[in-house]
Design an enzyme around this catalytic site. Structure first.
Site, PDB file in Angstrom:
ATOM      1  N   ARG A 143      -2.640  67.443 -11.891  1.00  0.00           N
ATOM      2  CA  ARG A 143      -2.599  66.067 -12.384  1.00  0.00           C
ATOM      3  C   ARG A 143      -1.624  65.253 -11.550  1.00  0.00           C
ATOM      4  O   ARG A 143      -0.566  65.738 -11.177  1.00  0.00           O
ATOM      5  CB  ARG A 143      -2.149  66.021 -13.847  1.00  0.00           C
ATOM      6  N   LYS A 183      -7.891  59.317 -29.436  1.00  0.00           N
ATOM      7  CA  LYS A 183      -8.592  58.397 -28.540  1.00  0.00           C
ATOM      8  C   LYS A 183      -9.988  58.036 -29.046  1.00  0.00           C
ATOM      9  O   LYS A 183     -10.751  57.372 -28.345  1.00  0.00           O
ATOM     10  CB  LYS A 183      -8.715  59.024 -27.148  1.00  0.00           C
ATOM     11  N   PRO A 206      -8.730  54.999 -21.508  1.00  0.00           N
ATOM     12  CA  PRO A 206      -8.073  54.404 -22.677  1.00  0.00           C
ATOM     13  C   PRO A 206      -7.298  55.467 -23.451  1.00  0.00           C
ATOM     14  O   PRO A 206      -7.792  56.569 -23.678  1.00  0.00           O
ATOM     15  CB  PRO A 206      -9.248  53.871 -23.503  1.00  0.00           C
ATOM     16  N   GLU A 207      -6.081  55.124 -23.855  1.00  0.00           N
ATOM     17  CA  GLU A 207      -5.227  56.051 -24.594  1.00  0.00           C
ATOM     18  C   GLU A 207      -4.870  55.436 -25.948  1.00  0.00           C
ATOM     19  O   GLU A 207      -5.536  54.503 -26.398  1.00  0.00           O
ATOM     20  CB  GLU A 207      -3.984  56.379 -23.751  1.00  0.00           C
TER      21      GLU A 207
END
Length: 271
Positions: A259, A58, A2-3
């Site tokens: 990433r 967050k 979740p951002e």
């Protein structure tokens, strides 16, 4: 994970459901998700009223009527549901907090946590967070200053919570695409026009994602028809090998600074 849009969506919806409501019960099925013994956690909460729900980056903060806070971070796979007590959970629930109108259930808190803290303890824990993307003091010039001296790839800097709080893997790629720059471009290579586009793209992408309920598809309750609506609107994230909706080229999945990154080589030129 979740951002900013997902956590802001949760904040808005939870505030409408639990603000001003007393805690009627607590159940902890995973002790590592909390910071005190389950008996103390329950004793600290039962009978307390949630005054309001705040978000910082967050994190969600539940402000209690005795001045204490519940600090929540969902980490990689945490989710929230608000369900009637009689409705059986479909997934493993680590912490349940009861209210008169239903149960607030925290799911997937194997890495995430919900801690009860004093206001000072919260401030100490979150003092290193960067500014919120919509902080009124975050002008274009201040935005550029946050990246000054950094030589990392753009995505690495965007997801650094000490730089800006709330952006993660999904929206870093979406912001870079909207700004027409590659997520693996090095910070020193960005030009003045790039910074202007990135600043504008950051706010537009996050605002649009919030209005669509974010990209994570687990409704808060049966009345929640918003959550997860942005998943089908992502233009590059998690779309490797698919056609670009802007130019019909092919979205590339690659890696930068360990990433995953997603970008369109035609729309986001390499320098």
């Amino acid at each position: 994970m979740p951002e900013w849009p997902e956590m802001e969506n949760y904040r808005i919806q939870l505030a409408a459901r639990i603000a001003g409501q007393p805690v009627t019960g607590v159940q902890v099925t995973r002790e590592k998700s909390i910071n005190v013994m389950p008996e103390q956690f329950a004793a600290e909460l039962v009978g307390r009223t949630v005054w309001y729900v705040e978000r910082r980056g967050k994190f969600l903060l539940f402000h209690l009527d005795n001045g204490k806070r519940l600090l929540l971070h969902l980490m990689l796979d945490g989710l929230i549901q608000f369900k009637p007590a009689a409705e059986k959970p479909e997934r493993s629930v680590q912490v349940t907090i009861g209210f008169p109108k239903g149960e607030l259930r925290f799911i997937g808190l194997r890495l995430g946590y919900i801690h009860i803290l004093t206001a000072k303890e919260v401030d100490a824990q979150l003092q290193a967070l960067g500014p919120d993307p919509f902080d009124r003091r975050l002008t274009l010039e201040r935005f550029k200053q946050l990246f000054a001296g950094k030589r990392a790839a753009l995505k690495s800097a965007l997801v650094d919570q000490h730089v800006i709080a709330g952006i993660g893997n999904c929206y870093a790629d979406e912001i870079a695409f909207a700004a027409g720059v590659r997520p693996d471009i090095r910070i020193p290579s960005l030009e003045a026009a790039d910074w202007e586009r990135l600043y504008k793209a950051m706010r537009e992408v996050l605002h649009d994602a919030l209005s669509a309920g974010g990209y994570m598809e687990l409704p808060l309750d049966s009345d929640d028809t918003l959550t997860g609506g942005y998943n089908e609107r992502c233009l590059v994230y998690d779309r490797g090998g698919e056609p670009c909706l802007r130019c019909n080229g092919t979205i590339v999945q690659s890696e930068a600074s360990s990433r995953k990154i997603f970008f369109c080589p035609a729309c986001q030129k390499e320098r």
